[in-house]
Design an enzyme around this catalytic site. Structure first.
Site, short mmCIF file in Angstrom:
data_model
loop_
_atom_site.label_atom_id
_atom_site.label_comp_id
_atom_site.label_asym_id
_atom_site.label_seq_id
_atom_site.Cartn_x
_atom_site.Cartn_y
_atom_site.Cartn_z
N THR A 132 -13.51 -5.96 -7.99
CA THR A 132 -14.34 -5.24 -8.94
C THR A 132 -15.00 -6.13 -9.99
O THR A 132 -16.17 -5.94 -10.33
CB THR A 132 -13.47 -4.17 -9.66
OG1 THR A 132 -13.00 -3.26 -8.67
CG2 THR A 132 -14.25 -3.41 -10.71
N SER A 144 -10.28 -6.63 -2.19
CA SER A 144 -8.99 -7.28 -1.97
C SER A 144 -8.08 -6.50 -1.02
O SER A 144 -7.05 -7.03 -0.58
CB SER A 144 -8.28 -7.55 -3.29
OG SER A 144 -7.66 -6.40 -3.79
N SER A 145 -8.44 -5.29 -0.66
CA SER A 145 -7.65 -4.56 0.35
C SER A 145 -7.69 -5.30 1.68
O SER A 145 -6.85 -5.09 2.54
CB SER A 145 -8.19 -3.15 0.58
OG SER A 145 -8.73 -2.64 -0.58
N ASP A 154 -6.28 -4.50 -6.29
CA ASP A 154 -5.42 -3.80 -5.33
C ASP A 154 -4.30 -4.67 -4.76
O ASP A 154 -3.18 -4.20 -4.59
CB ASP A 154 -6.26 -3.22 -4.19
CG ASP A 154 -7.11 -2.05 -4.66
OD1 ASP A 154 -6.82 -1.51 -5.76
OD2 ASP A 154 -8.06 -1.66 -3.94
N GLN A 173 13.02 1.27 -4.45
CA GLN A 173 11.82 2.03 -4.80
C GLN A 173 11.68 2.11 -6.33
O GLN A 173 10.60 2.43 -6.83
CB GLN A 173 11.89 3.43 -4.20
CG GLN A 173 11.78 3.40 -2.71
CD GLN A 173 11.94 4.76 -2.06
OE1 GLN A 173 11.75 5.80 -2.68
NE2 GLN A 173 12.32 4.74 -0.81
N CYS A 174 12.79 1.89 -7.03
CA CYS A 174 12.71 1.87 -8.50
C CYS A 174 12.11 0.52 -8.88
O CYS A 174 12.55 -0.52 -8.39
CB CYS A 174 14.09 1.96 -9.12
SG CYS A 174 14.95 3.46 -8.71
N1 ASP Z 1 -10.73 -2.30 -4.45
C1 ASP Z 1 -10.87 -3.31 -5.48
C2 ASP Z 1 -10.23 -4.58 -4.99
O1 ASP Z 1 -9.04 -4.68 -5.03
C3 ASP Z 1 -10.26 -2.82 -6.73
C4 ASP Z 1 -10.35 -3.77 -7.89
O2 ASP Z 1 -10.78 -4.89 -7.83
O3 ASP Z 1 -9.94 -3.35 -8.98
O4 ASP Z 1 -10.92 -5.46 -4.55
#
Ligand code: ASP
Length: 337
Positions: free
Chosen positions: A13, A59-60, A91, A272-273
């Site tokens: 982003t 980044s996904s 992400d 998970q905590c």
């Molecule tokens: N989907 C974006 C990423 O991880 C979200 C971000 O940058 O905040 O690349």
């Protein structure tokens, strides 16, 4: 002498532009914006250069390929720059921070990851403050490790987790205090000793190791997961309840745990905590895991556990050594009591 910082833009982003399909990274766009920001040419700022990854990613889509690319760039430019700022999507930033903390061995310079919830080109954004602060911290050189700078906090990279899709305060470090906090001045946490190394800096490239994560939930049918428990699966992180508990009869070893054991798959138990530690054997519901040789992640985040599995297997260790090292603190990712 002015300090020199290398900015590495990976996508995310912070440097994205508007596109027909929503925000997306665009080659050259970030450089253009940075050139128009007077603060970046201020006397108080270090000298900097920008390098963009090709392709720029949301980044996904990050994989070990991008991690190797970033660590390769740092290795190539290690002696030319005083510090490195990696501009990254939020992400998977905690995964990348964890992976780099392991693969950059004997690191003796700041490597700061940052990003933003709102792109830099928008009038109201969190990007500029995150960028300027990260650059100043990287230039200052007090923190010689992989750290994540976001919303006026500097966190140890392998302790950080993304906790919000919308708050500007998107990251936190549930089991370790911030390395620094920024108010009217930057205040470093003096309880944390500077990490300095005499051994030479080196980079461990990471391989595409077949690993997985299973999150336990009430009523989970473990038999559905048996299919994936093949011999080619090197490691699996089981996100258990609370202090490491999983459903099942007290002493009966679940078939998937037995399969992992027989196949030599390293089974790591995280919680998970987010806050607190796993203690295998504290309850009947976790003693079967202990008996089956599962590894206790203690207070390690799932992100750090995954990255550490990639790293240890990439180093070429056998499963027994990986198990042993998973429970050792290598880069400050586990609290040693
Ligand atoms: N989907 C974006 C990423 O991880 C979200 C971000 O940058 O905040 O690349």
């Amino acid at each position: 002498m002015k300090k020199r910082i290398l900015l590495i833009y990976t996508g995310g982003t912070i440097g994205m532009n508007k596109s027909e399909n929503g925000y997306a990274p665009q080659r050259g766009f970030l450089q253009e914006i940075l050139e128009g920001i007077p603060a970046l040419r201020n006397e108080a700022m270090p000298d900097w250069e920008l390098l963009e990854l090709d392709p720029l990613l949301d980044s996904s889509n990050t994989t070990v390929v991008e991690w190797n690319c970033i660590s390769g760039i740092i290795k190539e430019h290690y002696h030319r720059f005083d510090g490195f700022v990696i501009l990254h999507g939020t992400d998977t930033m905690a995964y990348t921070a964890s992976a780099l903390s392991f693969s950059l061995e004997n690191l003796d310079k700041p490597v700061i990851l940052t990003g933003s919830q709102i792109p830099l080109f928008e009038i109201r954004n969190d990007a500029l403050a995150n960028l300027l602060t990260s650059m100043l911290i990287a230039a200052e050189g007090r923190v010689r490790e992989v750290a994540l700078c976001f919303d006026y906090k500097l966190l140890r990279g392998n302790r950080s987790v993304k906790r919000s899709t919308s708050d500007l305060d998107a990251f936190y470090s549930p089991n370790f205090p911030p390395l620094a906090e920024m108010g009217t001045s930057i205040s470093y946490n003096h309880m944390i000793p500077a990490r300095m190394h005499n051994a030479p800096f080196r980079v461990q490239q990471l391989d595409k190791i077949p690993i997985g994560i299973i999150k336990v939930f009430p009523g989970i049918q473990f038999e559905l997961f048996e299919e994936i428990m093949t011999e080619s699966l090197k490691g699996i992180v089981l996100e258990a309840f609370g202090a490491g508990n999983i459903p099942g009869a007290a002493d009966a070893i679940l078939p998937i745990v037995r399969k992992a054991y027989e196949n030599g798959t390293v089974l790591v138990i995280c919680s998970q905590c987010l806050k607190g530690s796993v203690t295998l054997g504290a309850y009947e519901t976790s003693s079967a895991l202990k008996k089956a040789g599962a590894v206790c992640a203690f207070d390690m985040t799932t992100e750090a556990a995954v990255a550490k599995l990639y790293y240890l297997f990439s180093c070429g260790y056998d499963a027994e050594t990986v198990k042993q090292k998973m429970e050792e603190d290598l880069r400050g990712e586990i609290t040693v009591l």
